[in-house]
Every structure is written in C-alpha cells, then in structure tokens.
Design a protein around this motif. Structure first.
Motif, PDB file in Angstrom:
ATOM      1  N   ALA A  16       0.835  -1.197   0.000  1.00 14.01           N
ATOM      2  CA  ALA A  16       0.000   0.000   0.000  1.00 14.01           C
ATOM      3  C   ALA A  16       0.872   1.250   0.000  1.00 14.01           C
ATOM      4  O   ALA A  16       2.019   1.240   0.467  1.00 14.01           O
ATOM      5  N   PRO A  37      -4.114   0.669  -2.572  1.00 11.10           N
ATOM      6  CA  PRO A  37      -3.437  -0.626  -2.652  1.00 11.10           C
ATOM      7  C   PRO A  37      -2.509  -0.724  -3.857  1.00 11.10           C
ATOM      8  O   PRO A  37      -2.715  -0.071  -4.884  1.00 11.10           O
ATOM      9  N   TRP A 249      -9.225   0.905  -2.635  1.00  7.92           N
ATOM     10  CA  TRP A 249      -8.978   0.146  -1.413  1.00  7.92           C
ATOM     11  C   TRP A 249     -10.164  -0.739  -1.037  1.00  7.92           C
ATOM     12  O   TRP A 249      -9.988  -1.912  -0.699  1.00  7.92           O
TER      13      TRP A 249
END
Length: 261
Positions: A16, A37, A249
C-alpha cells in the motif's frame, strides 16, 4: 492456482501507499490523505497457462525510487510478487505470460523477477508506453518511471499497438488515459459477466461513478480521462462487465475476502 477448465482470476495484494486524495480524485480538500493498494493479477487460463498482470513496486523501492516520489507516495506496506506467487504455490518460472498495464514504478517494480524465465522472453506492453518510459529515464524530464525496473538484459518486450485477442475469452484493449498506451484486459468468465481490468486509467469507483479525473492543471489530461471513461462505460453497458479499478482500497478488500473470481 493450477490449470483448470475454467479461467480463474486472483487479485494479489502487494502492499500500500498513501497520498493526497487530489492526486487520485479531483477534490477541493488539498489536505485529505487516502491509502491506496498496490496489486497484481494472477490469471489461470486453460490454454495460456498462468498469466501475471503487473508486478508491484519492487523489493528495492527504498533505494531506487526518487525522494520526491517517496514524499508524494510513501510506501506504507510491502509484499513482493514472488512472495505473493509462493502463496499460490507458484514461482516466477511457472508464469507463462506477463502483461504490463504500464511501466510506472508501482506496477513494474518486480518485473525483473522474470528475467531468464519463459515469461520474461515476451512481456506484453504498449509500444507508446515503452517509448515514453525510455524517454523519461533517458532525459530525466517527467516522472513515474525507474530505469532498473524494465531496462534489464534478461527482459524482452513484445509491443502492443492496438487491441489484441489472446484467446477466446481474453483480450487486450489499449487505453490512452494516465499513460500513452495503457493496456487493459477483458476476461471472459463462465456463467458470469466479463471482467474489465482498467488499471490506472480509472483509479477508483469514485472516479468512475462521479466521472472525476485526478486533479491536473493540464486540460488535455482531463479530456483524455473523460474520453476513455466514456468508452469504458459503453463497453460496460454492452457486456454487463464488472470493472476492476487500479487503486481502489474498498474493492481490493472485497476481492481479498473471496477466492478465485
């Protein structure tokens, strides 16, 4: 994942980054931060074998990424592609084909792990994208690319200039948003709508649904994003496809709770 009669898709979590939201989605709040991510796809195809789409940020990110990149996109979690493949019972040598959406640092970092493997002999990438990456590295004008990620004697590229059918249920489509020739994938799935993998042409569901580009002072960038977005929406309406975004995400977490898609 081993070969089966059905095409299976697994999202590989590779870490991330954090960044200002406006770098992903146009917003008036210049202070808001978001976590995004870093991912790759593992596609198990009955004819083509194991396919990898993108490779993450690379184990040496601390050493090779420019300081400005690390300030704007600090890496807050990391997992290498070989580690992620090992959890699937695979090594880079078990991969038949690598497809690069584009060559930015958070997508091409572990490309080098395919040097000397069958997949490293014909890596698919957009021709205009490769030429842009080489130009940025050569001149130092521009950002996003790191030479050691893709300029390696053990890596050999096959250039894509237009949409290409790889198999009956797998095709590449060329996008002109975010980078000069960003390769998207359309993956057919038995008994389910196809999957459109758009990578960073559309970062998140919010970009897509609200039709919001990243905050850019260049009107041409915004126009390119919106033009590509409309093409994707037509494609989705025609096929009923599910869209996999580049850095969403919530979508990543939902996918990780499931097995094969």
């Amino acid at each position: 994942m081993k070969k089966t009669d059905a095409t299976k898709v697994r999202l590989l979590y590779l870490g991330a980054m954090e960044c200002a939201k406006y770098r992903m989605i146009c917003t008036e709040n210049r202070e808001e931060k978001i976590r995004i991510p870093i991912t790759a796809l593992l596609i198990c195809h009955p004819e083509l074998g194991n396919i990898v789409y993108d490779t993450g940020v690379g184990a040496d990110w601390r050493e090779v990424l420019p300081k400005e990149t690390l300030r704007n996109f600090p890496v807050v979690d990391f997992r290498s592609l070989p580690e992620a493949l090992a959890e699937e019972g695979l090594t880079p040598g078990d991969i038949s084909l690598v497809i690069m959406s584009h060559l930015h640092f958070d997508h091409a970092g572990d490309l080098r792990c395919f040097a000397g493997t069958p997949a490293g002999e014909h890596i698919l990438v957009g021709r205009a994208e490769y030429e842009r990456a080489e130009e940025v590295v050569r001149t130092g004008v521009g950002s996003g690319y790191v030479g050691v990620h893709f300029q390696h004697p053990g890596l050999h590229f096959e250039f894509v200039e237009k949409d290409r059918v790889l198999a009956e249920n797998l095709c590449i489509f060329v996008q002109t948003s975010h980078s000069p020739a960003l390769l998207g994938l359309e993956i057919g799935r038995a008994g389910r709508p196809p999957l459109l993998c758009v990578s960073d042409a559309v970062y998140t569901r919010e970009n897509y649904e609200r039709e919001l580009p990243p905050d850019s002072p260049n009107p041409a960038n915004n126009a390119g994003f919106l033009k590509n977005l409309q093409r994707l929406k037509v494609r989705q309406r025609e096929t009923g496809a599910e869209i996999l975004f580049g850095h969403d995400w919530e979508q990543m977490e939902a996918w990780r709770k499931l097995a094969d898609r």
